[in-house]
Every structure is written in structure tokens, then in C-alpha cells.
Design an enzyme around this catalytic site. Structure first.
Site, short mmCIF file in Angstrom:
data_model
loop_
_atom_site.label_atom_id
_atom_site.label_comp_id
_atom_site.label_asym_id
_atom_site.label_seq_id
_atom_site.Cartn_x
_atom_site.Cartn_y
_atom_site.Cartn_z
N ASP A 3 98.35 9.64 -58.99
CA ASP A 3 98.41 8.39 -58.22
C ASP A 3 97.62 8.42 -56.93
O ASP A 3 97.83 7.60 -56.04
CB ASP A 3 99.88 8.05 -57.91
N GLU A 4 96.68 9.36 -56.80
CA GLU A 4 95.99 9.54 -55.52
C GLU A 4 94.50 9.82 -55.75
O GLU A 4 94.13 10.62 -56.61
CB GLU A 4 96.63 10.72 -54.79
N ASP A 61 96.23 5.49 -52.43
CA ASP A 61 97.52 6.00 -52.91
C ASP A 61 98.30 4.84 -53.53
O ASP A 61 98.47 3.80 -52.92
CB ASP A 61 98.31 6.58 -51.72
#
Length: 394
Positions: free
Chosen positions: A105-106, A11
Site C-alpha cells: 500500500d505504499e 500511502d
């Protein structure tokens, strides 16, 4: 042979804020909110300095600014975030054989089996350091035997940290955490569990499965398993993504058809260009409309496989006509292209129009070189005619 799974959840910490700080270092250490306008928007991302005041993502911006009046509000730049996300994705793509990108973003990585040759935790640690060094963005990861425990480990490792949960230690790691830390466990479910005196995951681990099934039905097994760190779900490789979408929230509600169509054309151009860049075709298009009272409608239509704007744009305009109650102003509008399959757009899909082929190739080349939306159609132009820019001929 070792059949233990080694799942890593990655993350990028406060991703949008971190990207903005990279471009403007004066924001470092200050309370920052990325989001829509103060009167109508919501928080897309916020710095850790704002979170101690109770600010969190998806909160109305108005409320966030009341909680933290000193926060710096930034509207954000989708282009910057997309570019940074692509940069991180490429580093991961080059480093590991199996990964899943679940958002901008993960990521999840599956390093199972790699420990026969290398230490899996070292692989993840080295990858994290490479991302930090190459992009300048803070990043956290958790490593465990399942996706759910890996994600919860990441949340404990933040900000800018890493944490491994050894095999067999999942329940011990989870036990002291509040039940609301379990991903996908909704507020109503938590409230119901609180009524029975269940506040920590350890309390939940001691509850009989039959009790949970009696209270929550089919969801009982899901809750029971997650409390024990049991999660057999596999990674869906990044290339297997089945849809792409984008949406736009208006600063003030809109009922002017020309404005709506201009936005739709722009969004459809952006998505179809992305399809071509990723060597994909779509066979379903959909429109999403949210009215001023937050009532939301979607309408979709099956089409022949394509990545061509001159086919997609009229289809999207047609869906707008079908689904929009023109007496009601619109707050948000979105486009989704789905049922994606790998394949290049061919000349026959473009009705053997070489001029059109050259137009798309020229637009894609320019946009790829200089960034999305460098060149696009005039939104009011009649799509499907041969009225193309003369500089693209020859």
C-alpha cells in the site's frame, strides 16, 4: 537545468480496512480491526475510529480488543488486498516513468525533471484523484525534495489528504514534529535523546553533529541528516525487486509434517506462479520457521534459475527436513524466493517435458483468468513424476 528533486510518497490510508469497506459499506464509520484471531493474532490494519483508543498495527489482537471492545474483528482476505494493490500499481505504472513500490500500500514516485513540462504537484494531485475515482480507495501523498521528508509529509496529510513541502522549507516543516516521527528512528534511540532533553525535531536540528556521533557512533550522521530532511537515497524501480515471499501463522502450533508440507506446497505454488506472471526466475530459495517461543530460524539454498514448482517444491521440502527440530511445534512458516532475474522459463529448464510445460501454462492461464489458487496440485502428489491430470493433455 533544474536539478531539484521532486519525490512523492503515496500511502493508501488504512488500506486493508478501506478494501473491506469497499466490499461491505456497512463498516464505514465503525471501529474495524483486520488481523489474526483474538487469542493469538496481531493487528494487520485498523481504522481511524480504533486508533483514538490507542490501537495500532502489529499490536496483539487481544490487547487491541481490550482497548476498543466494540471493534469489529475481520480476519481479512489476501486475495482482495493483492487485487486492489495491483490495480493501484497499474494506474501508477501507466502514469509515471519512475516509481518504487515499497509495500502492498505504499509507493514512491520520482517526478524530478518533469516540472520543465508540467507542474509536478499537479501531476501528483491528478494521479491521486484518478486512483480515488478508479478504485474507490482513500489515499494520501506528500511531496518534497527527498524520500524521508515526503514520507513525513504524507503522515501529516493523513487521512485522505496531500501536502507539498517546498524546497528550502524542509527544516521549518520538520522542526515542530516529535522526534519519533522520523522514519527508522527506533524506540531506544528516542529514549536516549529524551534523556538529553531532545523531544522535537527542532531540538535535534540545534544539536552538534559531533555530539550525535559521540553518543550514537555511525548512526549519529544518519540522525543528524534526517532531522534536516537530508536523504540522498534513490528510488529502486519496482521491476528491480529481488525477492518475493509469503508466510503463514497457525491458529495453534503445528508439528504434523503433512500439514506443514501441505502449507509449504501451497505457498510455493503461489510464489512460483507469481514469478511466471512477472516474467522472473529465482536462483535462491529459503524457508522460515518460528517456534512456539518465537525463536525464528531461516535456511536457504542456491539453485539453478527457475520458476518451476516441480524444482522448487522438493527444494523447500528438503529445507524443512534440514532446519526443523521435529520435537518442537511450529507457530509460523514462510517461503522466500530470491536473487530474482528477468527471464521466461524455457522448455530446457523443464527437462524438455512438453507435458509439464502444458501443465504450467494451463494452470497459469486458469489462475490468471479466475484468480490465484483456482487450480493447483493435490498437495500430496509426488512432484516431478509424469502423473499429471489427463484433461491437460493434447
Amino acid at each position: 537545468m533544474d536539478t531539484k528533486r521532486h519525490i512523492v510518497h503515496i500511502d493508501l490510508d488504512s488500506f486493508f480496512v478501506s478494501v473491506e469497506r469497499k466490499f461491505n459499506p456497512s463498516l464505514i464509520g465503525k471501529p474495524v480491526i483486520i488481523g489474526g484471531s483474538a487469542d493469538r493474532g496481531v493487528v494487520a490494519s485498523c481504522s481511524y475510529e480504533t486508533r483514538k483508543f490507542g490501537v495500532h498495527s502489529a499490536m496483539p489482537t487481544r490487547q487491541a480488543l481490550k482497548l476498543c471492545p466494540d471493534a469489529i474483528l475481520i480476519s481479512g482476505s489476501h486475495g482482495r488486498y493483492s487485487e486492489a494493490s495491483h490495480e493501484v500499481t497499474q494506474i501508477i505504472h501507466d502514469a509515471v516513468p519512475l516509481y518504487q513500490k515499497t509495500s502492498v500500500d505504499e509507493f514512491y514516485l520520482d517526478l524530478s525533471g518533469m516540472d520543465r513540462f508540467h507542474d509536478s504537484y499537479k501531476i501528483a494531485s491528478d494521479l491521486r484523484q484518478k486512483i480515488i475515482k478508479d478504485t474507490g480507495l482513500p489515499i494520501s501523498f506528500g511531496m518534497a525534495s527527498s524520500k524521508v521528508v515526503a514520507k513525513m509529509a504524507t503522515n501529516q496529510a493523513k487521512p485522505n489528504g496531500q501536502l507539498q513541502i517546498p524546497h528550502g522549507k524542509e527544516m521549518a516543516f520538520l522542526a515542530p514534529l516529535p522526534i519519533r516521527k522520523i522514519p527508522m528512528l527506533g524506540e531506544k534511540t528516542c529514549q536516549k535523546l529524551y534523556e538529553y532533553g531532545i523531544e522535537k525535531i527542532g531540538d535535534l536540528q540545534r544539536v552538534d553533529l559531533r555530539f550525535l556521533q559521540t553518543v550514537f557512533g555511525k548512526a549519529g550522521l544518519f540522525i543528524w541528516e534526517k532531522a534536516r530532511g537530508i536523504d540522498h537515497s534513490e528510488l529502486v524501480p519496482h521491476s528491480d525487486r529481488k525477492s518475493i515471499s509469503t508466510e503463514h501463522t497457525f491458529g495453534t502450533d503445528v508439528k504434523d509434517r503433512r500439514t506443514l508440507e501441505t502449507i509449504l506446497v501451497s505457498m510455493t505454488e503461489e510464489l512460483s506462479s507469481k514469478l511466471r506472471r512477472e516474467n522472473k526466475l529465482a536462483s535462491c530459495l529459503a524457508i522460515k520457521i518460528r517456534y512456539a517461543n518465537f525463536e525464528t530460524h531461516t535456511q536457504q539454498e542456491k539453485i539453478a534459475l527457475t520458476a518451476a514448482e516441480h524444482i522448487l517444491i522438493p527444494g523447500i521440502k528438503n529445507l524443512l527436513s534440514k532446519s526443523w527440530d521435529q520435537h518442537r511445534p511450529i507457530r509460523l512458516i514462510g517461503v522466500r524466493l530470491s536473487n530474482l532475474t528477468t527471464g521466461s522459463y524455457q522448455i530446457n529448464l523443464f527437462e524438455d517435458n512438453e507435458e509439464r510445460i502444458r501443465l504450467y501454462q494451463a494452470m497459469d492461464n486458469i489462475n490468471f483468468k479466475f484468480g490465484d489458487k483456482t487450480v493447483c496440485r493435490a498437495a500430496g502428489m509426488e512432484i516431478g513424476t509424469r502423473n499429471f491430470n489427463p484433461f491437460l493433455k493434447g
